[in-house]
Design a protein around this motif. Structure first.
Motif, PDB file in Angstrom:
ATOM      1  N   LYS A  17       0.735  -0.899   0.260  1.00  8.27           N
ATOM      2  CA  LYS A  17       0.315   0.294  -0.115  1.00  8.27           C
ATOM      3  C   LYS A  17       0.844   1.069  -0.381  1.00  8.27           C
ATOM      4  CE  LYS A  17      -3.476   2.456   2.890  1.00  8.27           C
ATOM      5  NZ  LYS A  17      -4.356   2.286   3.752  1.00  8.27           N
ATOM      6  N   ASP A  69       0.791   5.599   0.344  1.00  7.74           N
ATOM      7  CA  ASP A  69      -0.317   6.334   1.386  1.00  7.74           C
ATOM      8  C   ASP A  69       0.601   8.140   1.009  1.00  7.74           C
ATOM      9  OD1 ASP A  69      -1.367   8.684   2.669  1.00  7.74           O
ATOM     10  OD2 ASP A  69      -1.562   7.636   3.796  1.00  7.74           O
ATOM     11  N   PHE A  70      -0.237   8.711  -0.291  1.00  8.93           N
ATOM     12  CA  PHE A  70       0.412   9.501  -0.096  1.00  8.93           C
ATOM     13  C   PHE A  70       0.368  11.069   0.520  1.00  8.93           C
ATOM     14  CE2 PHE A  70       0.624   8.043  -5.056  1.00  8.93           C
ATOM     15  CZ  PHE A  70       1.980   7.857  -5.471  1.00  8.93           C
ATOM     16  N   ASN A  71      -0.938  10.668   1.369  1.00  6.34           N
ATOM     17  CA  ASN A  71      -0.911  11.736   2.588  1.00  6.34           C
ATOM     18  C   ASN A  71      -0.124  11.513   2.800  1.00  6.34           C
ATOM     19  OD1 ASN A  71      -3.378  12.070   0.666  1.00  6.34           O
ATOM     20  ND2 ASN A  71      -4.633  11.022   2.180  1.00  6.34           N
ATOM     21  N   ASN A  93       3.141   9.721   2.565  1.00  4.02           N
ATOM     22  CA  ASN A  93       4.768   9.617   2.298  1.00  4.02           C
ATOM     23  C   ASN A  93       5.172   8.494   2.770  1.00  4.02           C
ATOM     24  OD1 ASN A  93       4.630  11.846   1.053  1.00  4.02           O
ATOM     25  ND2 ASN A  93       6.577  12.368   1.281  1.00  4.02           N
ATOM     26  N   SER A 102      -0.125   9.182  -9.095  1.00  3.26           N
ATOM     27  CA  SER A 102      -0.112   9.873  -7.813  1.00  3.26           C
ATOM     28  C   SER A 102      -1.074  10.710  -7.207  1.00  3.26           C
ATOM     29  CB  SER A 102       0.924  11.070  -7.781  1.00  3.26           C
ATOM     30  OG  SER A 102       0.889  11.648  -8.744  1.00  3.26           O
ATOM     31  N   TYR A 132      -4.042   9.350  -5.744  1.00  2.05           N
ATOM     32  CA  TYR A 132      -4.462   7.631  -5.929  1.00  2.05           C
ATOM     33  C   TYR A 132      -3.681   7.694  -5.043  1.00  2.05           C
ATOM     34  CZ  TYR A 132      -7.317   8.023  -9.859  1.00  2.05           C
ATOM     35  OH  TYR A 132      -8.379   7.294 -10.897  1.00  2.05           O
ATOM     36  N   ASN A 133      -3.910   6.965  -3.440  1.00  3.72           N
ATOM     37  CA  ASN A 133      -2.911   6.112  -2.810  1.00  3.72           C
ATOM     38  C   ASN A 133      -3.687   4.519  -3.662  1.00  3.72           C
ATOM     39  OD1 ASN A 133      -2.180   8.463  -1.242  1.00  3.72           O
ATOM     40  ND2 ASN A 133      -4.106   8.119   0.688  1.00  3.72           N
ATOM     41  N   THR A 192      -3.159   0.572  -3.408  1.00  9.69           N
ATOM     42  CA  THR A 192      -3.357  -0.882  -2.584  1.00  9.69           C
ATOM     43  C   THR A 192      -2.588  -1.875  -3.961  1.00  9.69           C
ATOM     44  OG1 THR A 192      -4.285   0.169  -1.036  1.00  9.69           O
ATOM     45  CG2 THR A 192      -3.479  -2.414  -1.416  1.00  9.69           C
ATOM     46  N   ASN A 235      -7.064  10.670  -3.582  1.00 11.76           N
ATOM     47  CA  ASN A 235      -6.278  11.655  -2.461  1.00 11.76           C
ATOM     48  C   ASN A 235      -6.593  12.647  -2.349  1.00 11.76           C
ATOM     49  OD1 ASN A 235      -3.891  12.529  -3.952  1.00 11.76           O
ATOM     50  ND2 ASN A 235      -2.718  10.459  -4.129  1.00 11.76           N
TER      51      ASN A 235
END
Length: 379
Positions: free
Chosen positions: A137, A139-141, A143, A280, A282-283, A285, A298
């Motif tokens: 997974k 998670d760009f929020n 990093n 980028s 989207y977050n 998985t 995101n």
């Protein structure tokens, strides 16, 4: 009746705690964003050298340059023929390596491809090796890259399941490209975090569908380079692009690979790559046990797409800052703004206003070069 209610409550609690346990990450690894790319820090075997590797889902495994492999003492165990964007090449492979991440987590028994040379800027790539063993997974929020066991994993709510096929270790998604309104071209595209584009269509797909003469209007020419193999490209906008269960993206920047060198005889088996310009937002998985990727929009989902403005390709990064993504025209090196520089305003209009009102961007694109000026923070 009271006993029955208590039993139901107990079962619900057991299921809740069982799911919570299953959802606990095996490890969570921090990453940094470098020019729109996911970068992980690792050490290999007993070397103390910290390597910065591109997390690249467009590659099946890990890769380093020969020079770096020699520096950290990798032992060649076999040779192999590798397919890269635009062609093929013979490489060496080092098996049985241990890869240590900066949080202390390690991947055992890793094969590492050794290329004569690598693209400049980073030390190498780490591809889909983690996804073979874990739900992965991004998670760009925050990093963060998190790894989970396959059994018992459930997705967050609010996202979209994208079915994939996985030939040769790459994640392939069917999509539809519309260069001009009314004419759609169906293809299969790699989910590729190693590509900086929104979408690149490879030479066989471009040639077969005559995309360069389909009404496409090129805004600039460039090249794409993979492991030292360069291919020319034409860059402009497509009327729309859609894939799997996602909404169509309108007026989207697109890259079409032109002919040249090895790519005229190159046949990768898929039609192009969906790159970080789209990914980028989207977050995401990756779940190889189910052959699917889960996309959750995101905070950048509604940001304007990257856009070309005279000498530069500009785009908003994850922090909402307007950044030079790449240099389009290097004919006048004295006037070049470096890649990664932040543009705080264009023609005295603050970049945050452009983030909220992207129509202004289209107005700038119509102006002659000498009527456009930037305020810049250099990297």
């Amino acid at each position: 009746m009271k006993v029955l209610k208590n039993m139901h409550l107990a079962i619900a609690l057991l299921l809740f705690f069982a799911n919570a346990k299953a959802q606990k990450a095996v490890t969570t690894i921090p990453f940094e964003m470098v020019h729109g790319a996911i970068v992980l820090k690792v050490k290999i075997n007993n070397s103390n050298k910290i390597l910065r590797l591109l997390f690249d889902t467009g590659a099946d495994g890990m890769a380093l340059s020969k020079q770096l492999a020699d520096t950290i003492g990798l032992k060649v165990t076999r040779s192999n023929n590798a397919s890269v964007v635009g062609g093929h090449m013979q490489i060496n492979v080092s098996d049985g390596n241990e890869v240590h991440f900066e949080n202390g987590f390690a991947l055992q028994n890793q094969g590492i491809a050794i290329f004569p040379q690598m693209d400049k800027g980073l030390d190498g790539i780490i591809g889909n090796t983690m996804t073979k063993r874990y739900v992965t997974k991004i998670d760009f929020n925050n990093n963060q890259l998190s790894l989970y066991e396959f059994d018992g994993y459930t997705y967050e709510k609010g996202g979209t399941i994208v079915p994939i096929t996985v030939p040769a270790g790459l994640f392939i998604i069917p999509g539809n490209v519309e260069i001009v309104a009314g004419k759609t071209y169906a293809g299969n595209f790699v989910f590729d975090t190693g590509a900086s584009y929104n979408l690149i269509c490879f030479r066989p797909f471009v040639r077969q569908n005559k995309l360069l003469i389909s009404g496409f209007q090129s805004e600039y020419q460039a090249s794409t380079v993979s492991m030292g193999i360069a291919s020319p490209t034409f860059n402009g906008n497509a009327n729309s692009f859609s894939f799997a269960n996602t909404a169509a993206i309108k007026n989207m920047p697109i890259t079409l690979m032109a002919g040249g060198g090895q790519n005229e005889s190159w046949n990768p088996g898929f039609d192009g790559s969906i790159g970080m310009g789209i990914i980028s937002r989207y977050n995401f998985t990756i779940n190889r046990k189910r052959n699917e990727i889960y996309l959750l929009p995101n905070h950048t989902y509604n940001y304007p797409m990257h856009f070309s403005l005279h000498n530069y390709l500009l785009g908003f990064n994850l922090k909402g800052e307007l950044e030079v993504q790449s240099i389009i025209n290097t004919a006048n090196p004295d006037s070049i703004i470096p890649k990664g520089a932040r543009i705080t305003s264009i023609n005295d209009i603050d970049s945050q206003q452009l983030l909220k009102n992207p129509k202004k961007i289209e107005e700038f694109k119509k102006l002659p070069k000498d009527k456009v000026w930037f305020k810049i923070i250099y990297p």
